[in-house]
Write an enzyme that holds these catalytic residues in place. Structure first.
Site, PDB file in Angstrom:
ATOM      1  N   GLY A 185     -12.291 -15.092   5.486  1.00  0.00           N
ATOM      2  CA  GLY A 185     -12.551 -13.785   5.380  1.00  0.00           C
ATOM      3  C   GLY A 185     -12.282 -12.962   4.064  1.00  0.00           C
ATOM      4  O   GLY A 185     -13.568 -11.968   4.161  1.00  0.00           O
ATOM      5  N   ASP A 191     -12.450  -4.018  -0.045  1.00  0.00           N
ATOM      6  CA  ASP A 191     -12.659  -5.124  -0.495  1.00  0.00           C
ATOM      7  C   ASP A 191     -13.721  -5.419  -1.756  1.00  0.00           C
ATOM      8  O   ASP A 191     -13.214  -5.823  -2.341  1.00  0.00           O
ATOM      9  CB  ASP A 191     -12.026  -5.793   0.766  1.00  0.00           C
ATOM     10  CG  ASP A 191     -10.970  -5.894   1.396  1.00  0.00           C
ATOM     11  OD1 ASP A 191     -10.229  -5.317   0.660  1.00  0.00           O
ATOM     12  OD2 ASP A 191     -10.968  -6.374   2.254  1.00  0.00           O
ATOM     13  N   LYS A 201      -7.877  -6.420  10.723  1.00  0.00           N
ATOM     14  CA  LYS A 201      -9.026  -6.211  10.535  1.00  0.00           C
ATOM     15  C   LYS A 201     -10.822  -6.055  11.043  1.00  0.00           C
ATOM     16  O   LYS A 201     -11.870  -5.335  11.048  1.00  0.00           O
ATOM     17  CB  LYS A 201      -9.892  -6.473   9.084  1.00  0.00           C
ATOM     18  CG  LYS A 201      -8.662  -6.401   8.250  1.00  0.00           C
ATOM     19  CD  LYS A 201      -8.427  -7.082   6.727  1.00  0.00           C
ATOM     20  CE  LYS A 201      -7.952  -6.186   5.057  1.00  0.00           C
ATOM     21  NZ  LYS A 201      -8.408  -7.010   4.063  1.00  0.00           N
ATOM     22  N   GLY A 255     -13.942 -21.364  -1.369  1.00  0.00           N
ATOM     23  CA  GLY A 255     -13.262 -21.276  -0.268  1.00  0.00           C
ATOM     24  C   GLY A 255     -14.561 -19.958   0.478  1.00  0.00           C
ATOM     25  O   GLY A 255     -14.457 -19.525  -0.333  1.00  0.00           O
ATOM     26  N   ALA A 256     -14.418 -20.192   2.014  1.00  0.00           N
ATOM     27  CA  ALA A 256     -15.239 -19.238   2.896  1.00  0.00           C
ATOM     28  C   ALA A 256     -14.567 -18.921   4.456  1.00  0.00           C
ATOM     29  O   ALA A 256     -14.673 -18.880   4.787  1.00  0.00           O
ATOM     30  CB  ALA A 256     -15.993 -20.438   3.090  1.00  0.00           C
ATOM     31  N   SER A 314       1.001  -0.651  -0.005  1.00  0.00           N
ATOM     32  CA  SER A 314      -0.175  -0.392  -0.137  1.00  0.00           C
ATOM     33  C   SER A 314       1.155   1.428   0.153  1.00  0.00           C
ATOM     34  O   SER A 314       0.237   2.519  -0.274  1.00  0.00           O
ATOM     35  CB  SER A 314      -1.324  -0.130   1.162  1.00  0.00           C
ATOM     36  OG  SER A 314      -2.308  -1.252   0.946  1.00  0.00           O
ATOM     37  N   ASN A 335     -11.476  -1.746   6.855  1.00  0.00           N
ATOM     38  CA  ASN A 335     -10.155  -2.440   5.803  1.00  0.00           C
ATOM     39  C   ASN A 335      -9.460  -0.526   5.907  1.00  0.00           C
ATOM     40  O   ASN A 335      -8.429  -0.721   5.473  1.00  0.00           O
ATOM     41  CB  ASN A 335      -9.281  -2.891   4.232  1.00  0.00           C
ATOM     42  CG  ASN A 335     -10.718  -2.627   3.747  1.00  0.00           C
ATOM     43  OD1 ASN A 335     -11.079  -1.756   3.454  1.00  0.00           O
ATOM     44  ND2 ASN A 335     -10.407  -2.900   1.932  1.00  0.00           N
ATOM     45  N   GLY A 374      -5.771 -11.506  -9.699  1.00  0.00           N
ATOM     46  CA  GLY A 374      -6.191 -10.463  -8.370  1.00  0.00           C
ATOM     47  C   GLY A 374      -5.500  -9.300  -7.636  1.00  0.00           C
ATOM     48  O   GLY A 374      -5.504  -9.167  -6.704  1.00  0.00           O
ATOM     49  N   ILE A 421      -8.134 -14.391  -6.471  1.00  0.00           N
ATOM     50  CA  ILE A 421      -8.002 -13.200  -5.683  1.00  0.00           C
ATOM     51  C   ILE A 421      -6.608 -12.806  -4.473  1.00  0.00           C
ATOM     52  O   ILE A 421      -5.849 -12.395  -4.604  1.00  0.00           O
ATOM     53  CB  ILE A 421      -8.630 -12.666  -4.155  1.00  0.00           C
ATOM     54  CG1 ILE A 421      -8.624 -14.002  -3.379  1.00  0.00           C
ATOM     55  CG2 ILE A 421      -9.859 -12.297  -4.398  1.00  0.00           C
ATOM     56  CD1 ILE A 421      -9.315 -13.470  -2.146  1.00  0.00           C
TER      57      ILE A 421
END
Ligand code: ATR
Length: 278
Positions: free
Chosen positions: A136, A107, A70, A133-134, A21, A91, A245, A222
């Site tokens: 965050g 996000d 987060k 996927g499950a 970032s 975030n 991603g 991602i």
């Protein structure tokens, strides 16, 4: 160069040294000639509340929040926006003009903007999506796909109970599945998304045969390290359009930058190159 009037923002994480970032926002600051700075802030979990309250005291406009803060940072906010509540994580922090602190989650917006900007012809209403996927990251993707109007979501996860939990929490149009059902669930899908950590450098690849997936379906991951995951390589080889991603990371940064520095920045090739250079 910054002056004594510089606008301040940054990213809070633990550790934070891996964060892309600062380069991302630094690129935009210099591109727009803004008198401002975006700095990395390594904040240990025990120090989070004091650090967040210190932002206000120090006159920061806000900051990004990354792993592992987060969820915990939500308790430090005066207001948490609806998207962030649904995703269950913040975030982006914005210090408002009255000094109050708003928590946002960008996000989901970043995920969707990345798909739109890629201009592959995919539209949310085109058909079912298969999400792998499950965790965050899946929460942000599910929120974005539901808000965009995807008609059906098939959610496959190694631990099926986690997928069932998300289906119960988010929407009846989510069909939770064990990973063993993922290949068959590709039939008729318009979108395939990997939100799991599989395929990331150092992690096992997502070993799925794509035979049942229509060749017109958009495939996205991602994971952005590596940029071309084994899933994206397999998909491209059989002719599916693919989106990597990295764009999600770039697009999720736009609303924060705009809130802190007052200019809506563009996601373009120069930004990608700058972020890829670190
Ligand atoms: P994040 O917040 O990045 O999504 P997470 O909450 O730890 O991280 O979720 C990681 C996801 O990747 C989960 O869906 C996880 O499956 P489980 O819920 O069964 O743990 C999935 N995942 C990670 N490694 C995996 C592997 N080797 N095989 C299958 N799924 C995996």
């Amino acid at each position: 160069m910054i002056t004594g009037a510089a606008k301040l923002a940054g990213v809070i994480g633990w550790p934070v040294s891996h964060s892309k970032s600062p380069v991302l926002h630094g690129h935009w600051l210099s591109r727009h000639g803004i008198d401002g700075a975006y700095i990395p802030m390594a904040v240990a979990p025990d120090n989070l509340p004091r650090a967040v309250h210190g932002l206000r005291a120090l006159g920061f406009r806000g900051c990004n929040v990354t792993v592992p803060h987060k969820q915990a940072v939500m308790a430090c906010c005066d207001k948490v926006e609806e998207d962030a509540k649904r995703i269950g994580a913040v975030n982006t922090l914005v210090v408002e003009n009255d000094g109050s602190l708003t928590g946002r989650n960008t996000d989901g917006i970043g995920f969707l903007q990345n798909l739109k900007a890629a201009d592959t012809g995919w539209r949310p209403g085109m058909g079912p999506a298969l999400v792998i996927g499950a965790g965050g990251a899946a929460r942000a993707v599910l929120q974005a796909l539901l808000d965009a109007g995807v008609p059906e979501i098939r959610l496959a996860n190694r631990t099926v109970q986690r997928a069932e939990g998300l289906a119960a929490e988010f929407s009846p149009i989510i069909d939770p599945l064990p990973m063993t059902a993922a290949e068959a669930a590709m039939d008729g899908c318009a979108l395939l998304v990997n939100t799991s950590s599989m395929g990331m450098t150092g992690q096992p690849p997502l070993n799925l045969r794509l035979d049942a997936l229509p060749r017109t379906a958009l495939v996205t991951d991602i994971v952005y390290a590596p940029l071309r995951t084994p899933l994206l390589e397999d998909a491209a080889q059989r002719g599916n359009p693919t989106v990597d991603g990295l764009g999600m990371l770039l697009h999720q940064a736009v609303p924060g930058f705009e809130a802190w520095f007052g200019i809506r920045p563009n996601v373009d090739g120069a930004l990608r190159a700058a972020v890829l250079s670190v």
